[in-house]
Write a protein that holds these residues in place. Structure first.
Motif, short mmCIF file in Angstrom:
data_model
loop_
_atom_site.label_atom_id
_atom_site.label_comp_id
_atom_site.label_asym_id
_atom_site.label_seq_id
_atom_site.Cartn_x
_atom_site.Cartn_y
_atom_site.Cartn_z
N PHE A 123 24.89 -28.32 14.19
CA PHE A 123 25.99 -27.61 14.82
C PHE A 123 27.35 -28.23 14.51
CE2 PHE A 123 24.87 -24.36 18.19
CZ PHE A 123 23.70 -23.97 17.57
N SER A 124 27.38 -29.37 13.86
CA SER A 124 28.66 -29.97 13.47
C SER A 124 29.09 -29.52 12.07
CB SER A 124 28.59 -31.49 13.52
OG SER A 124 27.68 -31.99 12.55
N ALA A 125 28.22 -28.80 11.35
CA ALA A 125 28.53 -28.32 10.01
C ALA A 125 29.55 -27.18 10.09
CB ALA A 125 27.27 -27.84 9.31
N PRO A 126 30.37 -27.02 9.07
CA PRO A 126 31.35 -25.92 9.09
C PRO A 126 30.69 -24.54 9.16
CG PRO A 126 31.78 -27.43 7.26
CD PRO A 126 30.50 -27.87 7.90
N VAL A 127 29.52 -24.41 8.53
CA VAL A 127 28.78 -23.14 8.54
C VAL A 127 27.38 -23.42 9.08
CG1 VAL A 127 27.85 -21.27 7.10
CG2 VAL A 127 30.09 -22.27 6.56
N LEU A 128 26.96 -22.63 10.06
CA LEU A 128 25.61 -22.79 10.59
C LEU A 128 24.59 -22.33 9.56
CD1 LEU A 128 26.04 -21.46 14.24
CD2 LEU A 128 25.82 -23.83 13.50
N GLU A 129 23.64 -23.19 9.27
CA GLU A 129 22.61 -22.89 8.28
C GLU A 129 21.29 -23.46 8.77
OE1 GLU A 129 21.44 -20.76 5.33
OE2 GLU A 129 23.59 -21.03 5.52
#
Length: 152
Positions: free
Chosen positions: A139-145
């Motif tokens: 959840f800290s990534a720029p895009v949820l993957e």
């Protein structure tokens, strides 16, 4: 990294492989068909849990779980329901980033109108020839993957 574990359709079976795959997550989301009263407390030994009831969760203990929930996790708006066909809101209009639904036991994800739709698959007893999976997501990534983890 801020990993969230996403699990569904345990149907009363919490595999050791699922517990191992969820180790280190900061929150667990269970998308219904929990199946037994001890599942959520056992998951809560790993991290805080947000869970909803699925169509098999009809006994008294399941009354503690809502049919849907919308929550904010690390600035991401998440809507969870058991069966995506029952989706009653417009995720894009309601500023939802992620819709989580189980029920079909088929892991997968897609994006529509800027919203990620995720089915983590089933982590419980194998159904037909479908895989046994759960998902984790940073959840800290720029895009949820989502990253799917096979359990057997």
């Amino acid at each position: 990294m801020a990993l969230v574990g996403i699990i569904s359709d345990t149907h009363g079976l919490l595999r050791p492989e699922a517990l191992a795959a969820l180790a280190g997550v900061f929150h667990i989301l269970h998308a219904g068909d929990i199946g037994a009263p001890d599942i959520v407390p056992r998951l809560a030994e790993i991290a805080p849990v947000t869970a909803i009831a699925g169509n098999i969760d009809t006994e008294d203990w399941a009354g503690a779980f809502p049919e849907t929930v919308t929550l904010d996790l690390m600035g991401r708006r998440v809507h969870m329901l058991h069966d995506r066909k029952a989706l009653a809101l417009d995720p894009a209009a309601d500023a939802v980033d992620l819709v989580i639904a189980g029920h079909s036991h088929k892991p997968g994800h897609e994006r529509a109108d800027g919203v990620l739709f995720l089915n983590p698959g089933s982590a419980g007893p194998r159904r037909f020839r479908l895989p046994v999976t759960l998902a984790v997501m940073d959840f800290s990534a720029p895009v949820l993957e989502p990253v799917f983890r096979d359990l057997v």
